[in-house]
Design an enzyme around this catalytic site. Structure first.
Site, short mmCIF file in Angstrom:
data_model
loop_
_atom_site.label_atom_id
_atom_site.label_comp_id
_atom_site.label_asym_id
_atom_site.label_seq_id
_atom_site.Cartn_x
_atom_site.Cartn_y
_atom_site.Cartn_z
N SER A 105 -0.08 -9.26 -3.15
CA SER A 105 0.06 -9.93 -1.86
C SER A 105 -1.26 -9.83 -1.09
O SER A 105 -1.74 -8.72 -0.84
CB SER A 105 1.16 -9.25 -1.04
N HIS A 115 0.14 -13.78 -4.46
CA HIS A 115 1.27 -13.90 -3.51
C HIS A 115 0.70 -14.12 -2.12
O HIS A 115 -0.02 -13.27 -1.58
CB HIS A 115 2.11 -12.61 -3.56
N ASP A 162 1.56 -14.69 1.69
CA ASP A 162 2.63 -14.52 2.71
C ASP A 162 2.31 -15.35 3.93
O ASP A 162 1.35 -15.07 4.65
CB ASP A 162 2.74 -13.04 3.11
N MET A 217 3.49 -16.52 7.56
CA MET A 217 4.38 -16.05 8.61
C MET A 217 4.11 -16.82 9.90
O MET A 217 2.95 -17.08 10.24
CB MET A 217 4.16 -14.55 8.86
N HIS A 224 5.00 -17.57 -0.30
CA HIS A 224 6.23 -17.04 0.30
C HIS A 224 6.28 -17.49 1.76
O HIS A 224 5.57 -16.95 2.60
CB HIS A 224 6.20 -15.51 0.17
N MET A 277 7.68 -17.54 5.14
CA MET A 277 8.53 -16.86 6.12
C MET A 277 8.38 -17.63 7.43
O MET A 277 7.82 -17.14 8.42
CB MET A 277 8.11 -15.38 6.28
N MET A 294 13.75 -9.31 -1.41
CA MET A 294 12.97 -8.53 -0.45
C MET A 294 13.45 -7.09 -0.48
O MET A 294 14.63 -6.83 -0.25
CB MET A 294 13.12 -9.12 0.95
N GLY A 301 7.80 -9.29 7.18
CA GLY A 301 6.96 -9.36 8.38
C GLY A 301 5.67 -8.57 8.26
O GLY A 301 4.64 -8.97 8.79
N PHE A 302 5.75 -7.45 7.51
CA PHE A 302 4.56 -6.60 7.46
C PHE A 302 4.39 -5.93 6.09
O PHE A 302 5.39 -5.67 5.41
CB PHE A 302 4.65 -5.50 8.54
N GLY A 303 3.16 -5.66 5.73
CA GLY A 303 2.91 -4.87 4.52
C GLY A 303 3.06 -3.39 4.87
O GLY A 303 3.22 -3.02 6.04
N GLY A 304 3.01 -2.55 3.86
CA GLY A 304 2.99 -1.10 4.08
C GLY A 304 4.30 -0.48 4.51
O GLY A 304 4.34 0.66 4.98
N ASP A 348 9.72 -7.77 -3.78
CA ASP A 348 8.63 -7.86 -2.80
C ASP A 348 8.84 -6.91 -1.63
O ASP A 348 9.78 -7.07 -0.85
CB ASP A 348 8.62 -9.31 -2.29
N GLY A 349 7.96 -5.88 -1.58
CA GLY A 349 8.00 -5.03 -0.39
C GLY A 349 8.08 -3.55 -0.73
O GLY A 349 9.07 -3.11 -1.29
N GLY A 350 7.02 -2.82 -0.41
CA GLY A 350 7.02 -1.37 -0.61
C GLY A 350 6.96 -0.93 -2.05
O GLY A 350 7.31 0.20 -2.40
N GLY A 398 1.16 -5.28 -2.17
CA GLY A 398 -0.03 -5.43 -1.34
C GLY A 398 -0.70 -4.06 -1.18
O GLY A 398 -1.76 -3.79 -1.74
C1 DX5 Z 1 6.34 -8.75 3.70
C2 DX5 Z 1 5.72 -9.59 2.60
C3 DX5 Z 1 5.36 -8.77 1.40
C4 DX5 Z 1 4.37 -7.67 1.73
C5 DX5 Z 1 4.18 -6.74 0.56
O1 DX5 Z 1 6.97 -9.60 4.63
O2 DX5 Z 1 6.60 -10.60 2.18
O3 DX5 Z 1 4.81 -9.63 0.40
O4 DX5 Z 1 3.13 -8.24 2.06
O5 DX5 Z 1 3.29 -5.77 0.97
P1 DX5 Z 1 3.49 -4.23 0.56
O6 DX5 Z 1 3.36 -4.21 -0.95
O7 DX5 Z 1 2.39 -3.53 1.28
O8 DX5 Z 1 4.86 -3.84 1.02
ZN ZN Z 2 5.97 -11.76 0.39
#
Ligand code: DX5
Ligand code: ZN
Length: 219
Positions: free
Chosen positions: A9, A34, A36, A38, A67, A69, A138, A143-146, A176-178, A198
């Site tokens: 991502s 990927h 994202d 938003m 993706h 959103m 998901m 909404g956010f990475g990390g 996708d996510g974490g 990401g």
């Molecule tokens: C969150 C995104 C994910 C996110 C993944 O809304 O859809 O793609 O960027 O990032 P990490 O791997 O840091 O959770």
């Molecule tokens: Zn995503």
């Protein structure tokens, strides 16, 4: 074990140099990119639009796993298709008519994905699994990475895997996510084919992209 693909991502990349970041990901062995998108309405964050995606297209031949959103999503499907998306993934909550939105994506010869938030049941996609190329599970609230991986989402992966296999469908499951080196293994065992990451790819091992992609794939 299935052939696992890695879709980094770019939300965790350096936004001041996304072109070279994408080139680095390709050279590090990524299978897809990927992206994202938003809108600050569907999710409480804003990233990039179709104009940026079209400018990034020339930096790689890897598939753009876009993706969306954003809501309402229908008005932007054409723009992202023309910007160079290869897969366009939307959320059921972002359209009044999911089958119609999926047909719209496919009318541009793009692969169609549906993304399920942690609280969105798989019943949203089970009736249309044969119409879509991908289900994006998901494992965080978008909404956010990390963010921290929500382990219970693996139950949805297992359930979907069973249904897809019993119907002998080609629909792929992406998560996708974490995602990190530990839970990637669980996700693969649950039946995922594509891992989005990401933070783990960009931050672990002093940001060694190649090593992190390999560890996620092989783990
Ligand atoms: C969150 C995104 C994910 C996110 C993944 O809304 O859809 O793609 O960027 O990032 P990490 O791997 O840091 O959770
Ligand atoms: Zn995503």
């Amino acid at each position: 074990m299935r052939n696992i693909k890695i879709s980094p991502s770019i939300l965790s990349a350096d936004f001041s140099k996304l072109g070279s970041e994408i080139k680095n990901l390709e050279n590090a062995g990524a299978d897809l990119i990927h992206i994202d998108v938003m809108d600050g309405h569907f999710v409480p964050n804003i990233t990039i639009g179709p104009e940026v995606v079209s400018k990034l297209r020339k930096y790689t031949s890897l598939p753009f796993d876009v993706h969306l959103m954003i809501s309402p999503v229908d008005n932007f499907i054409r723009q992202f298709a023309e910007a160079g998306a290869n897969i366009i993934t939307i959320h059921p909550e972002a359209t009044k008519d999911l089958p119609n939105s999926i047909n719209k994506i496919k009318s541009y010869n793009k692969k169609a994905g549906v993304s399920l938030n942690p609280k969105t049941p798989i019943d949203e996609v089970v009736p249309i699994l044969n119409e879509i190329d991908l289900v994006l599970i998901m494992s965080v609230n978008p909404g956010f990475g990390g963010q921290k991986f929500i382990k219970s989402t693996l139950e949805k992966v297992k359930e979907l895997r069973k249904i897809i296999d019993s119907k002998k469908l080609k629909t792929q499951i992406e998560i996708d996510g974490g995602i990190n080196f530990e839970n990637a293994k669980m996700a693969k065992e649950a039946g995922v084919e594509i891992l989005v990451s990401g933070t783990t790819i960009f931050k672990e091992n002093e940001g060694n992209l190649k090593k992190n992609i390999e560890l996620l794939r092989a783990g």
